[in-house]
Scaffold this active site. Structure first.
Site, PDB file in Angstrom:
ATOM      1  CG  ASP A 100      41.578  52.769  15.420  1.00 55.74           C
ATOM      2  OD1 ASP A 100      41.116  53.864  15.793  1.00 55.74           O
ATOM      3  OD2 ASP A 100      40.852  51.797  15.164  1.00 55.74           O
ATOM      4  CG  ASP A 103      36.768  58.365   8.381  1.00 52.81           C
ATOM      5  OD1 ASP A 103      36.854  59.235   7.508  1.00 52.81           O
ATOM      6  OD2 ASP A 103      36.118  57.307   8.197  1.00 52.81           O
ATOM      7  CG  PHE A 152      35.518  50.424   5.301  1.00 54.62           C
ATOM      8  CD1 PHE A 152      35.141  51.217   6.383  1.00 54.62           C
ATOM      9  CD2 PHE A 152      35.526  49.046   5.464  1.00 54.62           C
ATOM     10  CE1 PHE A 152      34.764  50.643   7.595  1.00 54.62           C
ATOM     11  CE2 PHE A 152      35.140  48.469   6.669  1.00 54.62           C
ATOM     12  CZ  PHE A 152      34.762  49.270   7.727  1.00 54.62           C
ATOM     13  NE  ARG A 165      37.083  45.689  17.277  1.00 56.48           N
ATOM     14  CZ  ARG A 165      36.600  46.925  17.095  1.00 56.48           C
ATOM     15  NH1 ARG A 165      37.413  47.883  16.715  1.00 56.48           N
ATOM     16  NH2 ARG A 165      35.343  47.193  17.295  1.00 56.48           N
TER      17      ARG A 165
HETATM   18  C1  PRP Z   1      36.539  54.245  15.031  1.00 60.84           C
HETATM   19  C2  PRP Z   1      37.992  54.579  15.343  1.00 60.84           C
HETATM   20  C3  PRP Z   1      37.919  55.983  15.858  1.00 60.84           C
HETATM   21  C4  PRP Z   1      36.740  56.563  15.114  1.00 60.84           C
HETATM   22  C5  PRP Z   1      37.239  57.406  13.986  1.00 60.84           C
HETATM   23  O1  PRP Z   1      35.928  53.824  16.204  1.00 60.84           O
HETATM   24  O2  PRP Z   1      38.541  53.701  16.272  1.00 60.84           O
HETATM   25  O3  PRP Z   1      37.663  56.021  17.239  1.00 60.84           O
HETATM   26  O4  PRP Z   1      35.975  55.466  14.590  1.00 60.84           O
HETATM   27  O5  PRP Z   1      36.177  57.862  13.199  1.00 60.84           O
HETATM   28  P1  PRP Z   1      35.700  59.369  13.126  1.00 60.84           P
HETATM   29  O6  PRP Z   1      36.930  60.218  12.935  1.00 60.84           O
HETATM   30  O7  PRP Z   1      34.839  59.352  11.880  1.00 60.84           O
HETATM   31  O8  PRP Z   1      34.936  59.703  14.345  1.00 60.84           O
HETATM   32  P2  PRP Z   1      34.464  53.178  16.261  1.00 60.84           P
HETATM   33  O9  PRP Z   1      33.492  54.249  16.632  1.00 60.84           O
HETATM   34  O10 PRP Z   1      34.192  52.402  15.008  1.00 60.84           O
HETATM   35  O11 PRP Z   1      34.604  52.192  17.488  1.00 60.84           O
HETATM   36  P3  PRP Z   1      35.656  50.974  17.670  1.00 60.84           P
HETATM   37  O12 PRP Z   1      37.011  51.569  17.911  1.00 60.84           O
HETATM   38  O13 PRP Z   1      35.134  50.215  18.847  1.00 60.84           O
HETATM   39  O14 PRP Z   1      35.606  50.177  16.372  1.00 60.84           O
END
Ligand code: PRP
Length: 180
Positions: A100, A103, A152, A165
């Site tokens: 998704d 970051d 955010f 979500r």
């Molecule tokens: C979010 C998103 C990515 C990741 C991106 O997942 O879905 O996997 O963070 O962030 P980064 O580039 O800073 O690593 P999260 O760890 O929040 O888990 P989730 O998908 O279950 O919400």
């Protein structure tokens, strides 16, 4: 009901559909005859990956890993944890990671290195959103839906405290929601 918590919409439902169509078509072209394994990183990947694969008119396999780094807050903890592994061999496979958002880049970089270490022939990333200003590691997704500023965001897979979500678009939360 959820809309009242949203300050502004960044990517509309229609734009998300167009993104999935464009990336899906491109991936189908690039991966025809390669029987790619599309790996979704749970849980955020779910809505976008659903749309993306439905736009790929080729044979493919789907798999999932549950990886987390946020643990409920709005800042990445930097600690990438695999809580559910793929459960199938990636040896000699062409992998498309469906995300998704990219970051800090820590999650995707960790997973990509792991899959290559396990013997994947190739690993690329298809992400709905890219937030390059958030990057703390050197990482460039090969397939990017759209680039967003360092804000955010929630919706279409992205959560705050496991909520939002299921919003059908990507938006910015009102600060009072997470300052509560
Ligand atoms: C979010 C998103 C990515 C990741 C991106 O997942 O879905 O996997 O963070 O962030 P980064 O580039 O800073 O690593 P999260 O760890 O929040 O888990 P989730 O998908 O279950 O919400």
């Amino acid at each position: 009901m959820l809309e009242k918590d949203i300050l502004k919409v960044l990517v509309t439902r229609e734009e998300i559909k167009q993104i999935a169509k464009k990336l899906g078509k491109q991936l189908a072209e690039d991966y025809k005859d390669k029987f790619p394994l599309v790996v979704g990183i749970l849980k955020g990947c779910v809505p976008f990956m659903g749309e993306l694969v439905s736009e790929m008119d080729i044979h493919l396999e789907m798999g999932f890993m549950d990886v987390s780094s946020y643990h409920g807050g709005i800042e990445s903890s930097g600690d990438v944890k695999i809580s559910k592994d793929l459960g199938l061999s990636v040896q000699d496979r062409h992998i498309i990671i469906a995300e998704d958002i990219v970051d800090t880049g820590r999650t995707i970089k960790t997973i990509k290195e792991l899959l290559l270490f396990r013997g994947a022939s190739s690993v690329v990333t298809a992400t709905m959103l890219d937030k390059p200003e958030g990057r703390v590691v050197d990482f460039h997704p090969e397939y990017i839906g759209t680039t967003i500023p360092k804000e955010f965001v929630v919706g279409f897979g992205l959560d705050y405290d496991e909520k939002y979500r299921n919003l059908p678009y990507v938006g910015v939360l009102k600060p009072e929601v997470y300052n509560k």
